[in-house]
Design an enzyme around this catalytic site. Structure first.
Site: not given
Length: 473
Positions: A200-201, A377, A396-397, A399
């Site tokens: 996911n980077h 985002s 954090h995101g 998911g």
DNA sequence: ATGTTC
């Protein structure tokens, strides 16, 4: 679901039974709790039974199944009460995190050269599994990096000293102990500095599309249509190797420490043990590796923006979502020093916290939430209430909603890329399979996740960003 | 996440 009671529209609890020492608290809406994997609840219950845990075992709105601990999990431990530190509570990608920078450009300026810019960034920032960079670290250089983090990188010419003020820990995690990092971990990292990695980077150029809080957005320097750069990556091979080695050692040593593990993946060691201290020293070195890595990638991106636009990138903030850190928190009116594990959970400190940069201290910490290639985002701000709710932590995101394997059965990478292109989002990646695994449909709805985080009081929305181009591992 | 199965 077993023992789960609704505490509010955004909070669900399981009161302690059996081996549980504290409750489980899950922050979720009706919709999110309906879809949550039963394994997340099982894992949170297991965490709630670990020695020295304080408050509760928490799961954020984006929680999903992880190694031992849920991803999107928070657990705080008191060393004086037999508290433990766990490799699985940090995760394999130590100090994985997000850094967001101002470009000083607007959306139109980026769109005018969108494909060329995507190509240039793709060729400048090494990306993908096993990718290597131009930097080679010798023995001495490696240890200096592991002790110095982004501050080391700045000293080597990657970026400027003023960047450091906008990085968690001012760019350098104290207490790192490179001697507790194996030669193999160091060897794996030797050629991986300044590389993005995979999964996911990403490196994205995004546009601000909505402002929720004008005052805080102004303090963060965010305006509608601003183009921003966001970098999501971590500590690459080094962090993974540290995680692998210490999890094994912790599992072997657990009986000696009198720790009975309901799940071998929960491997942990008392904070006040030799092994616990060794892990903390190695893990902090891993934090510095990730901070240095994001600093070098920033330098690579800066060169591209300078070449294209003659402009600079100015750091808004850099914050991690995979760490264990010693922090002071008020519990039942008493100040306590706690080792807070955040695994797939972003630190979200509220206004006035001494660890925030002076010019943001009054406002609160920028909380950087990365979405998927095809969705938004978000930038949130930490709140006073969030400090009480889950030790100053947020999601954090998005998911994951589907496993990587399930995603590759449902999507084809190049089709995902074409679909995004038709929506005006340019994606560059070396891996078609990676793109399928990362298909936006494989994730929960990030907008729902951050809305729930806000309604629960964990953090407050400041701005929404949408991707213009994405360099993806 | 990961020299994607030491």
């Amino acid at each position: 679901m077993k023992g789960l009671t609704k505490h509010s529209d955004t909070e669900w609890r399981i009161e302690p039974t059996g081996a549980m020492r504290v409750p489980v608290v899950i922050f979720a809406s009706e919709a999110l709790i309906r879809d949550i994997d039963d394994k997340v609840i099982e894992q949170a219950i297991n965490v709630a039974g670990l020695p020295g845990i304080v408050g509760a075992a928490y799961a954020m709105p984006d929680a999903h199944w992880g190694y031992g601990f849920p991803i999107g999990g928070v657990g705080a431990f008191d060393a004086d009460a037999g508290g433990i530190v766990s490799g699985g509570g940090v995760g394999f990608d130590i100090c994985c995190g997000v850094r967001t920078l101002h470009t000083g450009l607007d959306r139109a300026a980026v769109l005018a050269v969108q494909k060329e810019l995507a190509d240039a960034l793709y060729y400048s920032v090494p990306v993908g599994v096993g990718s290597t960079g131009a930097i080679r670290l010798d023995h001495k250089g490696m240890d200096a990096m592991l002790e110095g983090g982004a501050a080391w990188a700045v000293g080597e010419g990657y970026g400027r000293p003023e960047d450091l003020a906008r990085i968690e820990e001012q760019g350098r995690m104290a207490g790192a102990d490179p001697s507790q990092v194996s030669d193999q971990a160091k060897q794996r990292q030797q050629q991986e500095m300044g590389t993005l990695g995979s999964g996911n980077h990403y490196l994205e150029v995004q546009a601000v599309t909505e402002i929720y809080d004008a005052q805080i957005a102004a303090a963060f320097g965010l305006r509608i249509d601003d183009a921003m750069v966001s970098i999501h990556c971590g500590s690459r091979g080094l962090g993974h190797q540290i995680g692998t080695e210490y999890l094994k050692r912790m599992a072997v040593a657990a009986p000696k420490h009198g720790i009975n593990l309901p799940d071998r993946e929960l491997a942990c060691a008392p904070i006040k043990s030799q092994l616990g201290q060794a892990y903390l020293g190695a893990m902090r070195a891993g934090i510095n590796c990730a901070l240095a890595n994001r600093q070098i990638i920033t330098h690579l991106a800066r060169r591209v923006f300078d070449e294209f636009f003659g402009t600079d990138l100015e750091l808004l903030y850099d914050v991690s979502h995979n760490t264990c850190k010693l922090e002071e928190h008020v519990v039942d009116g008493r100040r306590r020093q706690l080792y807070v594990h955040r695994k797939g959970a972003t630190r979200a400190f509220g206004p006035g916290h001494p660890d925030l940069p002076p010019d943001l201290r009054r406002v609160g910490q920028p909380v950087l939430i990365g979405g998927t290639m095809g969705t938004a985002s978000y930038i949130l701000v930490g709140t006073e209430q969030g400090m009480q709710l889950a030790f100053g932590s947020a999601c954090h995101g998005a998911g994951r909603a589907l496993s990587r394997h399930a995603a590759t059965r449902r999507w084809h990478g190049r089709a995902v890329q074409d679909e995004l292109a038709s929506r005006g989002i340019v994606v560059r990646s070396p891996s078609a399979r990676g793109l399928a695994e990362e298909a936006p449909g494989a994730y929960k709805d990030v907008s729902e996740v951050v809305l729930v985080a806000e309604r629960a009081g964990l953090a407050r929305r400041v701005a929404r960003l949408e991707p213009l181009l994405c360099i993806k591992g």
